[in-house]
Write a protein that holds these residues in place. Sequence first.
Motif, PDB file in Angstrom:
ATOM      1  N   ASN A  15      -1.407   4.505   4.563  1.00 15.49           N
ATOM      2  CA  ASN A  15      -1.354   4.825   3.149  1.00 15.49           C
ATOM      3  C   ASN A  15      -0.248   3.986   2.383  1.00 15.49           C
ATOM      4  O   ASN A  15      -0.650   3.527   1.488  1.00 15.49           O
ATOM      5  CB  ASN A  15      -1.643   6.206   2.488  1.00 15.49           C
ATOM      6  CG  ASN A  15      -2.927   6.977   3.023  1.00 15.49           C
ATOM      7  OD1 ASN A  15      -4.021   6.173   3.513  1.00 15.49           O
ATOM      8  ND2 ASN A  15      -3.079   8.089   3.123  1.00 15.49           N
ATOM      9  N   LEU A  16       0.969   4.178   2.737  1.00 18.41           N
ATOM     10  CA  LEU A  16       1.917   3.498   2.029  1.00 18.41           C
ATOM     11  C   LEU A  16       1.809   2.180   2.377  1.00 18.41           C
ATOM     12  O   LEU A  16       1.987   0.986   1.293  1.00 18.41           O
ATOM     13  CB  LEU A  16       3.259   4.080   2.747  1.00 18.41           C
ATOM     14  CG  LEU A  16       4.572   3.325   2.011  1.00 18.41           C
ATOM     15  CD1 LEU A  16       4.916   4.216   0.674  1.00 18.41           C
ATOM     16  CD2 LEU A  16       5.652   3.445   3.175  1.00 18.41           C
ATOM     17  N   ARG A  17       1.505   1.414   3.404  1.00 18.40           N
ATOM     18  CA  ARG A  17       1.482   0.060   3.956  1.00 18.40           C
ATOM     19  C   ARG A  17       0.285  -0.453   2.936  1.00 18.40           C
ATOM     20  O   ARG A  17       0.471  -1.615   2.285  1.00 18.40           O
ATOM     21  CB  ARG A  17       1.142  -0.157   5.326  1.00 18.40           C
ATOM     22  CG  ARG A  17       2.378  -0.046   6.183  1.00 18.40           C
ATOM     23  CD  ARG A  17       2.052  -0.317   7.494  1.00 18.40           C
ATOM     24  NE  ARG A  17       1.097   0.417   8.291  1.00 18.40           N
ATOM     25  CZ  ARG A  17       1.457   1.328   8.969  1.00 18.40           C
ATOM     26  NH1 ARG A  17       2.993   1.719   9.034  1.00 18.40           N
ATOM     27  NH2 ARG A  17       0.506   2.005   9.596  1.00 18.40           N
ATOM     28  N   THR A  18      -0.816   0.274   2.816  1.00 18.21           N
ATOM     29  CA  THR A  18      -1.851  -0.115   1.920  1.00 18.21           C
ATOM     30  C   THR A  18      -1.263  -0.517   0.600  1.00 18.21           C
ATOM     31  O   THR A  18      -1.843  -1.386  -0.173  1.00 18.21           O
ATOM     32  CB  THR A  18      -3.332   0.582   2.196  1.00 18.21           C
ATOM     33  OG1 THR A  18      -3.420   0.877   3.680  1.00 18.21           O
ATOM     34  CG2 THR A  18      -4.326   0.142   1.321  1.00 18.21           C
ATOM     35  N   ALA A  19      -0.950   0.671   0.042  1.00 17.26           N
ATOM     36  CA  ALA A  19      -0.241   0.577  -1.386  1.00 17.26           C
ATOM     37  C   ALA A  19       0.784  -0.507  -1.711  1.00 17.26           C
ATOM     38  O   ALA A  19       0.605  -1.191  -2.761  1.00 17.26           O
ATOM     39  CB  ALA A  19       0.487   1.969  -1.531  1.00 17.26           C
ATOM     40  N   VAL A  20       1.510  -0.686  -0.561  1.00 20.50           N
ATOM     41  CA  VAL A  20       2.413  -1.907  -0.794  1.00 20.50           C
ATOM     42  C   VAL A  20       1.786  -3.265  -0.676  1.00 20.50           C
ATOM     43  O   VAL A  20       1.989  -4.109  -1.751  1.00 20.50           O
ATOM     44  CB  VAL A  20       3.520  -1.981   0.317  1.00 20.50           C
ATOM     45  CG1 VAL A  20       4.377  -3.213   0.400  1.00 20.50           C
ATOM     46  CG2 VAL A  20       4.517  -0.766   0.169  1.00 20.50           C
ATOM     47  N   GLY A  21       0.662  -3.365   0.137  1.00 15.37           N
ATOM     48  CA  GLY A  21      -0.003  -4.749  -0.003  1.00 15.37           C
ATOM     49  C   GLY A  21      -0.530  -4.922  -1.224  1.00 15.37           C
ATOM     50  O   GLY A  21      -0.872  -6.035  -1.766  1.00 15.37           O
ATOM     51  N   GLU A  22      -1.252  -3.855  -1.712  1.00 15.54           N
ATOM     52  CA  GLU A  22      -2.125  -4.095  -3.033  1.00 15.54           C
ATOM     53  C   GLU A  22      -1.238  -4.352  -4.223  1.00 15.54           C
ATOM     54  O   GLU A  22      -1.310  -5.176  -5.010  1.00 15.54           O
ATOM     55  CB  GLU A  22      -2.731  -2.583  -3.304  1.00 15.54           C
ATOM     56  CG  GLU A  22      -3.878  -2.396  -2.592  1.00 15.54           C
ATOM     57  CD  GLU A  22      -4.729  -1.299  -2.423  1.00 15.54           C
ATOM     58  OE1 GLU A  22      -4.027  -0.204  -3.350  1.00 15.54           O
ATOM     59  OE2 GLU A  22      -5.629  -0.971  -1.822  1.00 15.54           O
ATOM     60  N   CYS A  23       0.099  -3.512  -4.229  1.00 19.45           N
ATOM     61  CA  CYS A  23       1.008  -3.942  -5.003  1.00 19.45           C
ATOM     62  C   CYS A  23       1.713  -5.462  -5.051  1.00 19.45           C
ATOM     63  O   CYS A  23       1.425  -5.830  -6.242  1.00 19.45           O
ATOM     64  CB  CYS A  23       2.324  -2.778  -4.886  1.00 19.45           C
ATOM     65  SG  CYS A  23       3.407  -3.072  -6.339  1.00 19.45           S
ATOM     66  N   ILE A  24       1.954  -5.936  -3.955  1.00 13.11           N
ATOM     67  CA  ILE A  24       2.394  -7.161  -3.666  1.00 13.11           C
ATOM     68  C   ILE A  24       1.155  -8.097  -4.447  1.00 13.11           C
ATOM     69  O   ILE A  24       1.372  -9.318  -4.906  1.00 13.11           O
ATOM     70  CB  ILE A  24       2.772  -7.661  -2.638  1.00 13.11           C
ATOM     71  CG1 ILE A  24       4.015  -6.710  -2.060  1.00 13.11           C
ATOM     72  CG2 ILE A  24       3.172  -8.843  -2.135  1.00 13.11           C
ATOM     73  CD1 ILE A  24       5.424  -6.738  -3.061  1.00 13.11           C
TER      74      ILE A  24
END
Length: 192
Positions: A15-24
């Motif tokens: 979930n964190l990795r997905t959120a980071v990817g979406e943020c970037i």
Amino acid sequence: MAQSPSEPIEEMFQNLRTAVGECILEWAVVEFHLALMFHTLIGGNPPVSHGVFGAIRSFEARLQMLHMAVVNSYTDEADTIRTDWKLLYNYCTSMSQLRNQVAHATALNVDGKEVVLEPFFNLTKEREKISTAEIKDRSVRFRELATTLWWITDQMERRTMPLGGSARPVPDLLLRLRTEAAQRRAKHGRPP
């Protein structure tokens, strides 16, 4: 041999990795809209203006170059494009810092209970952690910024060429920034 992470922790990491990817990716849209604004101001062949803008690697330098293009294109201090841009310029600078905290962070498992980012991680100085929810909030803020940059670029285009249809309403972000600026001026006894 290290113990494999439990399913809930692995799910938290995902979930964190997905959120980071979406943020970037949301931030990439901000940078794209800044490039479009630069092209709107400079004109000419899009590959040339985008190439010039993209040749500058430092975001701060690109933003400063765009800032100079805006203030030298809209020289009247009272021009709403100029005053709105100054608010957005400062906001872009602060949002860039939030982007950098996400882009240059390390994911950490905190006591097997939560997964967070620690910006600019090193073992000598602990920094404030960023939760997955905060990363998602930053994504929303970056999307709102991109939409506002699109709006102000549209305002610039409407001044130089007749466009069909009605102008879009002022974005909420810009209305908030205008209100905050007016409150700061009033607090310091400066005229509106």
